[in-house]
Design a protein around this motif. Structure first.
Motif, PDB file in Angstrom:
ATOM      1  N   GLN A 174       0.468  -1.307   0.274  1.00 23.90           N
ATOM      2  CA  GLN A 174       0.331   0.316   0.061  1.00 23.90           C
ATOM      3  C   GLN A 174       0.924   1.058  -0.009  1.00 23.90           C
ATOM      4  N   ASP A 216      -0.060   3.883  -2.588  1.00 27.82           N
ATOM      5  CA  ASP A 216      -1.329   4.439  -2.272  1.00 27.82           C
ATOM      6  C   ASP A 216      -0.880   5.888  -0.973  1.00 27.82           C
ATOM      7  N   ARG A 217      -0.769   5.048  -0.330  1.00 26.97           N
ATOM      8  CA  ARG A 217      -0.337   5.448   1.051  1.00 26.97           C
ATOM      9  C   ARG A 217       0.319   7.030   1.144  1.00 26.97           C
ATOM     10  N   ALA A 219      -0.131   9.059  -1.586  1.00 29.75           N
ATOM     11  CA  ALA A 219      -1.479  10.074  -2.543  1.00 29.75           C
ATOM     12  C   ALA A 219      -2.406  10.399  -1.308  1.00 29.75           C
ATOM     13  N   SER A 220      -2.189   9.281  -0.473  1.00 29.31           N
ATOM     14  CA  SER A 220      -3.482   9.856   0.831  1.00 29.31           C
ATOM     15  C   SER A 220      -3.146  10.920   1.137  1.00 29.31           C
ATOM     16  N   ARG A 222       5.648   0.329  -9.354  1.00 28.72           N
ATOM     17  CA  ARG A 222       5.807   0.861  -8.250  1.00 28.72           C
ATOM     18  C   ARG A 222       5.801   2.568  -8.467  1.00 28.72           C
TER      19      ARG A 222
END
Length: 204
Positions: A104, A107-108, A110-111, A142
């Motif tokens: 993740q 995604d982390r 991006a968050s 990635r």
């Protein structure tokens, strides 16, 4: 080592870690063009603990993932403050191999950027060469995802690891950070000067 590991976990829970921001200077103009977030830790019992002491232990135990996530969130929070004040400054952070390999991770990143409102180009992720040669296809996937976010990517301590020219060709790397062992002897050491010139030409 066990004592240090326990103290590290307590330090994160008790907010004893802090970040220092080392300026990055344009040698031609003298202007500050960015900074690097460096983690520091002062423990009530152990005193000032060097990253050279606790980072290897964190790597061994896997706690580097939690530390790296804290560094990411704190650095982006600082970038947001500077951005809101009208003085946007790129911040570079070190990413460990273990942190990068987490499913993740993209995604982390991006968050954290989305929550802070910081433009992605103000975040630079510094990767070690070992990250790029371990499961190269997955690393490429990635890195491309991070590049699509707009995040800047660099290779830290370049020249001391695997230094494969293949990944310079394949991977979306924007910056090479030449290892200090080649820079500290400049400009008098002819060998260092030759190596640095060659790296600069490859980077271009």
């Amino acid at each position: 080592r066990m004592r240090l590991d326990h103290a590290m976990r307590q330090a994160l829970a008790s907010r004893r870690f802090r970040l220092h921001y080392q300026p990055q200077i344009d040698l031609k103009t003298g202007a500050v063009v960015g900074c690097e977030a460096l983690i520091r830790w002062r423990d009530p019992e152990l005193g000032e603990v060097s990253p050279g002491q606790f980072i290897p232990v964190a790597d061994e135990t896997g706690f580097i993932i939690a530390i790296g996530d804290w560094v990411l969130s704190q650095a982006v929070r600082q970038a947001a403050l500077w951005h809101q004040r009208g003085t946007p400054l790129p911040i570079a952070i070190n990413v460990s191999a273990l942190q990068f390999q987490q499913p993740q991770f993209v995604d982390r990143v991006a968050s954290v950027l989305a929550v802070s409102g910081v433009p992605a180009h103000l975040l630079e992720l510094e990767l070690t060469e070992s990250i790029l040669v371990h499961n190269a296809d997955e690393a490429l996937h990635r890195l491309q995802a991070l590049k699509r976010l707009g995040v800047q990517l660099s290779i830290d301590d370049f020249g001391t690891g695997y230094s494969s020219l293949a990944y310079l060709k394949r991977f979306p790397i924007g910056k090479l950070k030449i290892d200090r062992s080649f820079v500290s002897g400049l400009p008098s050491d002819e060998s260092d000067a030759g190596i640095v010139r060659a790296i600069l030409q490859m980077a271009r």
